[in-house]
Scaffold this motif. Structure first.
Motif, PDB file in Angstrom:
ATOM      1  N   GLU A  80       4.744   7.257   1.784  1.00 14.15           N
ATOM      2  CA  GLU A  80       5.057   6.193   2.730  1.00 14.15           C
ATOM      3  C   GLU A  80       4.486   4.891   2.184  1.00 14.15           C
ATOM      4  O   GLU A  80       3.345   4.856   1.710  1.00 14.15           O
ATOM      5  CB  GLU A  80       4.472   6.493   4.109  1.00 14.15           C
ATOM      6  CG  GLU A  80       4.960   5.525   5.175  1.00 14.15           C
ATOM      7  CD  GLU A  80       4.778   6.047   6.587  1.00 14.15           C
ATOM      8  OE1 GLU A  80       4.003   7.004   6.796  1.00 14.15           O
ATOM      9  OE2 GLU A  80       5.412   5.472   7.510  1.00 14.15           O
ATOM     10  N   GLN A 107       0.852   5.594   0.718  1.00 13.97           N
ATOM     11  CA  GLN A 107       0.136   6.756   1.251  1.00 13.97           C
ATOM     12  C   GLN A 107       0.883   8.007   0.820  1.00 13.97           C
ATOM     13  O   GLN A 107       1.945   8.334   1.367  1.00 13.97           O
ATOM     14  CB  GLN A 107       0.050   6.674   2.775  1.00 13.97           C
ATOM     15  CG  GLN A 107      -0.868   7.703   3.393  1.00 13.97           C
ATOM     16  CD  GLN A 107      -1.093   7.430   4.874  1.00 13.97           C
ATOM     17  OE1 GLN A 107      -0.216   6.946   5.581  1.00 13.97           O
ATOM     18  NE2 GLN A 107      -2.286   7.738   5.363  1.00 13.97           N
ATOM     19  N   LEU A 109      -4.057   0.908  -2.486  1.00 12.23           N
ATOM     20  CA  LEU A 109      -3.373  -0.303  -2.923  1.00 12.23           C
ATOM     21  C   LEU A 109      -2.434  -0.005  -4.079  1.00 12.23           C
ATOM     22  O   LEU A 109      -2.807   0.653  -5.052  1.00 12.23           O
ATOM     23  CB  LEU A 109      -4.396  -1.349  -3.347  1.00 12.23           C
ATOM     24  CG  LEU A 109      -3.823  -2.683  -3.808  1.00 12.23           C
ATOM     25  CD1 LEU A 109      -3.226  -3.441  -2.620  1.00 12.23           C
ATOM     26  CD2 LEU A 109      -4.905  -3.519  -4.487  1.00 12.23           C
ATOM     27  N   PHE A 129       3.718   0.757   2.679  1.00 17.24           N
ATOM     28  CA  PHE A 129       3.439  -0.271   3.679  1.00 17.24           C
ATOM     29  C   PHE A 129       3.285  -1.629   3.019  1.00 17.24           C
ATOM     30  O   PHE A 129       2.535  -1.769   2.049  1.00 17.24           O
ATOM     31  CB  PHE A 129       2.149   0.035   4.440  1.00 17.24           C
ATOM     32  CG  PHE A 129       2.217   1.264   5.296  1.00 17.24           C
ATOM     33  CD1 PHE A 129       1.828   2.493   4.798  1.00 17.24           C
ATOM     34  CD2 PHE A 129       2.659   1.186   6.612  1.00 17.24           C
ATOM     35  CE1 PHE A 129       1.882   3.631   5.582  1.00 17.24           C
ATOM     36  CE2 PHE A 129       2.717   2.327   7.401  1.00 17.24           C
ATOM     37  CZ  PHE A 129       2.331   3.545   6.889  1.00 17.24           C
ATOM     38  N   THR A 167       5.893  -1.678   9.453  1.00 16.94           N
ATOM     39  CA  THR A 167       5.977  -0.358  10.072  1.00 16.94           C
ATOM     40  C   THR A 167       6.076   0.768   9.055  1.00 16.94           C
ATOM     41  O   THR A 167       6.008   1.927   9.425  1.00 16.94           O
ATOM     42  CB  THR A 167       7.181  -0.290  11.010  1.00 16.94           C
ATOM     43  OG1 THR A 167       8.344  -0.705  10.304  1.00 16.94           O
ATOM     44  CG2 THR A 167       6.982  -1.179  12.227  1.00 16.94           C
ATOM     45  N   GLY A 168       6.226   0.423   7.786  1.00 16.25           N
ATOM     46  CA  GLY A 168       6.237   1.452   6.761  1.00 16.25           C
ATOM     47  C   GLY A 168       7.627   1.947   6.417  1.00 16.25           C
ATOM     48  O   GLY A 168       8.548   1.890   7.246  1.00 16.25           O
ATOM     49  N   ARG A 220       9.311   5.417   4.650  1.00 14.75           N
ATOM     50  CA  ARG A 220       9.113   6.756   4.099  1.00 14.75           C
ATOM     51  C   ARG A 220      10.129   6.986   2.988  1.00 14.75           C
ATOM     52  O   ARG A 220      11.341   6.951   3.247  1.00 14.75           O
ATOM     53  CB  ARG A 220       9.287   7.823   5.177  1.00 14.75           C
ATOM     54  CG  ARG A 220       8.136   7.903   6.154  1.00 14.75           C
ATOM     55  CD  ARG A 220       8.304   9.069   7.125  1.00 14.75           C
ATOM     56  NE  ARG A 220       7.228   9.113   8.076  1.00 14.75           N
ATOM     57  CZ  ARG A 220       6.085   9.775   7.880  1.00 14.75           C
ATOM     58  NH1 ARG A 220       5.905  10.457   6.770  1.00 14.75           N
ATOM     59  NH2 ARG A 220       5.135   9.772   8.798  1.00 14.75           N
ATOM     60  N   HIS A 278      -5.433   9.227   1.024  1.00 13.63           N
ATOM     61  CA  HIS A 278      -5.786   7.933   1.602  1.00 13.63           C
ATOM     62  C   HIS A 278      -4.687   6.916   1.362  1.00 13.63           C
ATOM     63  O   HIS A 278      -3.938   6.997   0.399  1.00 13.63           O
ATOM     64  CB  HIS A 278      -7.031   7.350   0.909  1.00 13.63           C
ATOM     65  CG  HIS A 278      -8.273   8.130   1.077  1.00 13.63           C
ATOM     66  ND1 HIS A 278      -9.517   7.564   0.997  1.00 13.63           N
ATOM     67  CD2 HIS A 278      -8.492   9.430   1.326  1.00 13.63           C
ATOM     68  CE1 HIS A 278     -10.428   8.484   1.173  1.00 13.63           C
ATOM     69  NE2 HIS A 278      -9.844   9.628   1.362  1.00 13.63           N
ATOM     70  N   LEU A 279      -4.640   5.953   2.211  1.00 18.52           N
ATOM     71  CA  LEU A 279      -3.835   4.756   1.968  1.00 18.52           C
ATOM     72  C   LEU A 279      -4.477   4.010   0.804  1.00 18.52           C
ATOM     73  O   LEU A 279      -5.692   3.759   0.803  1.00 18.52           O
ATOM     74  CB  LEU A 279      -3.856   3.884   3.221  1.00 18.52           C
ATOM     75  CG  LEU A 279      -2.740   2.889   3.438  1.00 18.52           C
ATOM     76  CD1 LEU A 279      -1.427   3.607   3.647  1.00 18.52           C
ATOM     77  CD2 LEU A 279      -3.042   2.024   4.645  1.00 18.52           C
ATOM     78  N   TYR A 305       0.849  -1.174   0.000  1.00 18.61           N
ATOM     79  CA  TYR A 305       0.000   0.000   0.000  1.00 18.61           C
ATOM     80  C   TYR A 305       0.895   1.237   0.000  1.00 18.61           C
ATOM     81  O   TYR A 305       2.017   1.220   0.521  1.00 18.61           O
ATOM     82  CB  TYR A 305      -0.893   0.043   1.240  1.00 18.61           C
ATOM     83  CG  TYR A 305      -2.057  -0.915   1.204  1.00 18.61           C
ATOM     84  CD1 TYR A 305      -1.914  -2.229   1.625  1.00 18.61           C
ATOM     85  CD2 TYR A 305      -3.309  -0.493   0.768  1.00 18.61           C
ATOM     86  CE1 TYR A 305      -2.995  -3.100   1.602  1.00 18.61           C
ATOM     87  CE2 TYR A 305      -4.400  -1.362   0.745  1.00 18.61           C
ATOM     88  CZ  TYR A 305      -4.231  -2.663   1.162  1.00 18.61           C
ATOM     89  OH  TYR A 305      -5.295  -3.518   1.141  1.00 18.61           O
TER      90      TYR A 305
END
Lengths: 112, 114
Positions: free
Chosen positions: B88, B38, B46, B90, B106-107, B109, B43-44, B36
């Protein structure tokens, strides 16, 4: 097409006050619904999920609760907010057991 | 407990550089895998997903990811990043063994310098 709404977008609340965040999904039936908290550097923490009306699974014991009074409505609540409840709360939905999740715009909560 | 690891927390690249973001999970059974993204203020959403079949999956905006079962990995790649890829990212895993839970990393950046 399906859409997901969350409100409010931003909320500032004093410590000890109650909380109610709402999430609604349009354009689909019987969705699985999820509440996550997103914190910087910690990713998305699953808080609750629901596979049907009145069915709530809790993932993290804390002073938050969730309810699903209608098929496409998911509510995150607290009776007394703590400072540590500050964060960005995301609602998401999916269909079935093997499907993509779709996320709402989120609510930024600041507890002072 | 199942977990997802993203080892790169912050990545800074210049435009046109190649990108690879690592994702490893700890679960021995069958999984569905997702990336995903962001973007700032959005929005987050896909980016791509793997359910079965060809382990090399292609997503939007030129991204691809390769599922290597033996390494429990699902790394994200892009041959040439753009400034607009600043976001970011994920990684997420969905267990197929009768659960509705998704587990997120945890993502990472990513900042792309123009």
């Amino acid at each position: 097409s399906q859409t997901i709404h969350q409100w409010p977008a931003t909320l500032v609340q004093p410590v000890g006050s109650p909380l109610s965040l709402e999430c609604t999904v349009e354009g689909t039936s019987n969705p699985n619904l999820y509440w996550y908290r997103q914190a910087a550097g910690r990713g998305l923490q699953l808080l609750f999920y629901s596979v049907g009306i009145g069915q709530i699974s809790s993932e993290v014991p804390q002073n938050l609760s969730a309810s699903r009074p209608q098929d496409r409505q998911f509510i995150l609540s607290s009776k007394k907010l703590l400072l540590s409840d500050s964060g960005f709360y995301l609602c998401a939905w999916s269909l079935g057991i093997i499907e993509t999740q779709y996320f709402g715009p989120g609510t930024r909560l600041l507890v002072l | 407990a199942q977990s997802v690891s993203q080892h790169n927390h912050h990545v800074i690249l210049s435009e046109a550089a190649s990108l690879e973001l690592g994702c490893n999970y700890s679960y021995g059974g069958t999984v569905n895998l997702f990336w995903y993204v962001q973007y700032p203020g959005q929005h987050l959403q896909l980016l791509l997903k793997y359910f079965s079949g060809d382990p090399l999956v292609k997503g939007i905006k030129g991204f691809e990811a390769e599922f290597i079962k033996s390494k429990f990995s699902f790394n994200l790649r892009k041959p040439s990043v753009q400034w607009s890829d600043t976001a970011e990212y994920f990684c997420a895993v969905k267990l197929t063994s009768g659960t509705y839970k998704y587990i997120f990393g945890t993502g990472t950046r990513l900042k792309v310098l123009a």
